[in-house]
Structure formats: C-alpha cells, structure tokens
Design a protein around this motif. Structure first.
Motif, PDB file in Angstrom:
ATOM      1  N   GLU A   8       0.808  -1.389  -0.115  1.00  0.00           N
ATOM      2  CA  GLU A   8       0.168  -0.329   0.059  1.00  0.00           C
ATOM      3  C   GLU A   8       0.759   1.585  -0.109  1.00  0.00           C
ATOM      4  N   ILE A   9       1.854   0.779   0.650  1.00  0.00           N
ATOM      5  CA  ILE A   9       2.893   2.364   0.216  1.00  0.00           C
ATOM      6  C   ILE A   9       3.519   2.634  -0.405  1.00  0.00           C
ATOM      7  N   LYS A  27       9.117   6.914  -8.100  1.00  0.00           N
ATOM      8  CA  LYS A  27       7.970   7.862  -8.172  1.00  0.00           C
ATOM      9  C   LYS A  27       7.987   7.755  -6.655  1.00  0.00           C
ATOM     10  N   LYS A  28       7.521   7.293  -5.842  1.00  0.00           N
ATOM     11  CA  LYS A  28       7.381   7.612  -4.530  1.00  0.00           C
ATOM     12  C   LYS A  28       8.543   8.860  -4.296  1.00  0.00           C
ATOM     13  N   ALA A  29       9.873   8.087  -4.040  1.00  0.00           N
ATOM     14  CA  ALA A  29      11.116   8.391  -3.396  1.00  0.00           C
ATOM     15  C   ALA A  29      10.953   9.619  -4.099  1.00  0.00           C
ATOM     16  N   ILE A  30      11.170  10.059  -5.058  1.00  0.00           N
ATOM     17  CA  ILE A  30      11.267  11.790  -5.855  1.00  0.00           C
ATOM     18  C   ILE A  30      10.385  12.507  -5.500  1.00  0.00           C
ATOM     19  N   ALA A  51      11.158   4.045   1.490  1.00  0.00           N
ATOM     20  CA  ALA A  51      12.407   3.230   1.147  1.00  0.00           C
ATOM     21  C   ALA A  51      12.762   1.875   1.545  1.00  0.00           C
ATOM     22  N   GLU A  52      11.789   1.973   3.436  1.00  0.00           N
ATOM     23  CA  GLU A  52      11.763   0.696   4.401  1.00  0.00           C
ATOM     24  C   GLU A  52      10.501  -0.270   3.192  1.00  0.00           C
ATOM     25  N   ALA A  53       9.959   0.040   2.776  1.00  0.00           N
ATOM     26  CA  ALA A  53       8.395  -0.609   2.346  1.00  0.00           C
ATOM     27  C   ALA A  53      10.128  -1.584   0.585  1.00  0.00           C
ATOM     28  N   HIS A  84      13.431  -0.655   9.482  1.00  0.00           N
ATOM     29  CA  HIS A  84      13.543   0.079  10.837  1.00  0.00           C
ATOM     30  C   HIS A  84      14.819   0.523  11.062  1.00  0.00           C
ATOM     31  N   HIS A  85      14.634   1.610  11.546  1.00  0.00           N
ATOM     32  CA  HIS A  85      15.628   3.040  12.249  1.00  0.00           C
ATOM     33  C   HIS A  85      16.329   2.997  10.999  1.00  0.00           C
ATOM     34  N   MET A  86      15.231   3.760   9.584  1.00  0.00           N
ATOM     35  CA  MET A  86      17.170   3.279   8.493  1.00  0.00           C
ATOM     36  C   MET A  86      16.608   4.848   8.710  1.00  0.00           C
ATOM     37  N   ASN A  87      18.057   5.845   8.697  1.00  0.00           N
ATOM     38  CA  ASN A  87      17.873   6.956   8.425  1.00  0.00           C
ATOM     39  C   ASN A  87      18.832   8.228   6.806  1.00  0.00           C
ATOM     40  N   MET A  88      18.103   8.986   6.433  1.00  0.00           N
ATOM     41  CA  MET A  88      18.674   9.359   5.624  1.00  0.00           C
ATOM     42  C   MET A  88      19.951   9.089   4.935  1.00  0.00           C
ATOM     43  N   ASP A  89      20.902   8.457   5.925  1.00  0.00           N
ATOM     44  CA  ASP A  89      22.641   8.522   5.081  1.00  0.00           C
ATOM     45  C   ASP A  89      22.086   6.144   4.782  1.00  0.00           C
ATOM     46  N   ASP A  90      21.413   6.233   5.094  1.00  0.00           N
ATOM     47  CA  ASP A  90      21.076   4.334   5.130  1.00  0.00           C
ATOM     48  C   ASP A  90      20.617   4.662   3.305  1.00  0.00           C
ATOM     49  N   ILE A  91      19.239   5.183   3.606  1.00  0.00           N
ATOM     50  CA  ILE A  91      18.896   5.157   2.160  1.00  0.00           C
ATOM     51  C   ILE A  91      19.357   5.678   0.788  1.00  0.00           C
TER      52      ILE A  91
END
Length: 372
Positions: A8-9, A27-30, A51-53, A84-91
């Motif tokens: 769904e996300i 598309k979602k990330a942009i 990003a998690e999905a 879970h617990h991902m930060n921007m650098d992870d992504i």
C-alpha cells in the motif's frame, strides 16, 4: 498502532513484478525527496516509509517472509527486519542509484550537489539456538560478539583527492560531446576522510576488535532459518560512518517429544491395551508444561485429540496453533500362558470383532483433517 502495508505504501499490487516495485519506489522517493520538501517532517517520514517498503519488497527472501508473516517477520526490539530505524544516509547509501539524475546525480544527502557520503560498516552474522519453549514464549538472549570499533585517539583529515566529497569527477570526450561522471574516490573509498593519526594497535582503517555483549529480544513464534536484524551492532565504519548490523539466524533445537509443524505441535501418546479398553487419564508433555487429558473407554489406535491453543503463537498475533495428540495402542509381544489363553478364548467373542462405525474416520481422512 498497526503499521501500514508495504504494498500500500508503494501503491502496487501484491503480485507486482520487481520492475513495477522499483518504478513505484522511484516515483514515491522523488515525490517525498527532502530536496523537494525542505522542512516537511511528514514528507520525510513518507520518504523513509517508502525506502523501508522497497528494502523488503525488492529482496526476494524478505518479500517471501513478509508475504507469509507480515510485519511480525521483522518486528522485535533492537531493530529486526526491514528498514526500521533507517536514516537518510542509510537510504541514499543503499538506494541512491534509484534516483538517477533527478537530483543532480549526487550520492544523496540533502542537497543535489553531491554532499559527502557516509560509509557503512560491514554486517556481522551469528546463529542463535532456541528451544521449542523459548520459541513459544519469546526470549531475550545476551550474546557476546567480536566487532570492529574505532580505536581511541584516531583522528582524520579531509581526503586530499576528493576534498571530502567522497567522489571524484571525470570528464570524457565522446561522439556526443564532453560527458561528466562521478565515481567513488579511490583514495578514501567514498568516505571523504583519511587517517591522520592512529595508535599502534589499530589497523590501517583505525579500527580495533572488541568483544561486546548484545541483548537480543526474540519474539514468540519465530521459525527455523528466519533471520532477524539488530541495527547498529555490526562493525563500525571509519570516520563518522554508520555501524553495520548484526544478522541473527534462528536455529530451532529439536524437542524430545514434540514435533513442530508450522504453529501446530504433534505428540505421540502410547497407551496399553487395558488403558484403551477401560479408558484412562494421562499426563502429556506440552510446550508450556504438562497437560492432563482423559481417554474415553474403547479409544481406538490412530485417534487424534486436538488441544486448542496449546501450540506455537502466531508471529502475526493471530492466536496460537494447536497440540495434536496421536493415540497409539501398544500391542504386547510377550504374553504369559494365562494371558494368551484369555485372548484365545475371546477370538470369536463378538466384543473383540472389529466393527468400525460410519462416524469413524479412515487414516486418509484423518491426515486430511490434520492439514486443513
């Protein structure tokens, strides 16, 4: 509060292909990228959820576990599972290639100009053995792990090759004209820093090996072969990098009496011929202690007694499985003369002639019921 469904996300169907999932995530990330939504906390949260999905659904192994167990396949204290617990650098580190040139082709960060990339330390893997009782109730395990950490006294300086950017720009001439590309800095490996000073005991990256005690909370209902993740408990990364993760593989110790089949448990109960004829009260082994059951007079070998809710809890919190007790009548092999005489005198007795009732299920019907 229940978590939102990963499909769904991203706005895709459960049977979506790998390409469809990748396209939906881009598309979602942009749409929710920090550069397009500066200071918007909700957009940042949506960006992280996407990003998690994607991290789960783009991985065939994780996706299969998610389809079977839902979010519970990755839940648990310590950051098990997907993003879970991902930060921007992870992504940006893991999925930066997804954005392409939408934000200037940089490594990611919060500016399209290519801000410094933070390196991530390597993951560690361990195996944890669990008894059936621990699996049924959930358990907290403390394990000792040898991991690389930054040594005390290490100092870094800006990498002279890339000036702290972690990447170098190269210009090449092609038939289409001059093209500029960014590649990982060969000197610092993309972290933008190089070692200035380090103690003698540290390795070339300024790291030493230390033993650390890690607490792992394992939820009830895990299965053999399942992998859990404890974020940030792997090896450290040089400089201001992000620590890797500790991957925990579950190994189930075989129980002496109980056999597991998904969330159900099976128990073979052997009774004597007199107990089968007269009925009996028997104490049997269950996953949370002993249970007493009553056997009716004339119980047949092969009878299956179902004890509701005495099995393994569901990872999705949908209740617990059942304990299936398989009754086996033990036939004696060595009889005294008197015992033989008794049975010989009853060979033609009407009470001893098999007369299965119509309600008595066949072996194949019992097997069918067992798996339904």
């Amino acid at each position: 509060m229940s978590k939102k469904d990963y499909y769904e996300i991203l706005g895709v169907a459960k049977g979506a292909t790998e390409a469809e999932i990748k396209k939906a995530y881009r598309k979602k990330a942009i749409e929710f990228h920090p550069d397009k939504n500066p200071g918007d906390k909700q957009a940042e949260e949506n960006f992280k959820q996407a990003a998690e999905a994607y991290e789960v659904l783009s991985d065939a192994d994780k996706r299969a576990k998610y389809d079977q167990y839902g979010h519970a396949a990755f839940d648990g204290a310590g950051g098990f599972g997907g993003g879970h617990h991902m930060n921007m650098d992870d992504i940006f580190s893991q999925f930066g290639d997804i954005f392409g040139s939408a934000f200037g082709g940089g490594f990611g960060g919060f500016g399209g100009g290519g801000s410094q990339r933070r390196a991530k330390g390597s993951n560690l893997r361990i195996k944890v053995k669990l008894t059936l009782e621990e699996i049924a109730n959930g358990v907290e395990k403390k394990v000792k792990v040898k991991r690389k950490v930054q040594a005390s006294g290490v100092t870094y300086k800006t990498c002279p090759t890339c000036n702290g950017q972690g990447q170098v720009m190269r210009v090449t001439n092609t038939i289409l004209g001059r093209m500029q590309t960014a590649t990982t800095c060969p000197t610092c490996g993309g972290i933008g820093q190089s070692i200035d000073k380090k103690p003698n005991e540290a390795d070339a990256h300024g790291m030493i090996t230390e033993e650390d005690t890690v607490s792992i909370k394992i939820p009830a209902g895990v299965v053999d072969g399942m992998q859990l993740k404890v974020s940030g408990k792997g090896n450290d990364a040089p400089g201001n990098g992000i620590a890797g993760d500790l991957i925990v593989a579950i190994e189930e110790i075989e129980h002496e009496f109980l056999k597991r089949e998904g969330e159900n448990l099976h128990y073979d109960l052997y009774i004597s011929y007199p107990e089968a004829v007269l009925g009996a009260s028997k104490e049997i082994e269950a996953v949370n202690g002993k249970v007493r059951i009553k056997l009716e007079e004339g119980i047949q070998s092969g009878k299956i007694l179902r004890l509701k809710g005495k099995g393994i809890p569901s990872l999705n919190s949908y209740g617990s499985g059942d304990l299936l007790v398989h009754v086996n009548v033990w036939t004696p092999k060595n009889l005294s003369k008197e015992q033989k005489k008794f049975f010989e005198s009853n060979l033609e007795d009407d009470n001893f002639i098999p007369k299965p009732e119509k309600s008595e299920k066949s072996f194949f019907e019992k097997v069918k019921d067992m798996f339904s």
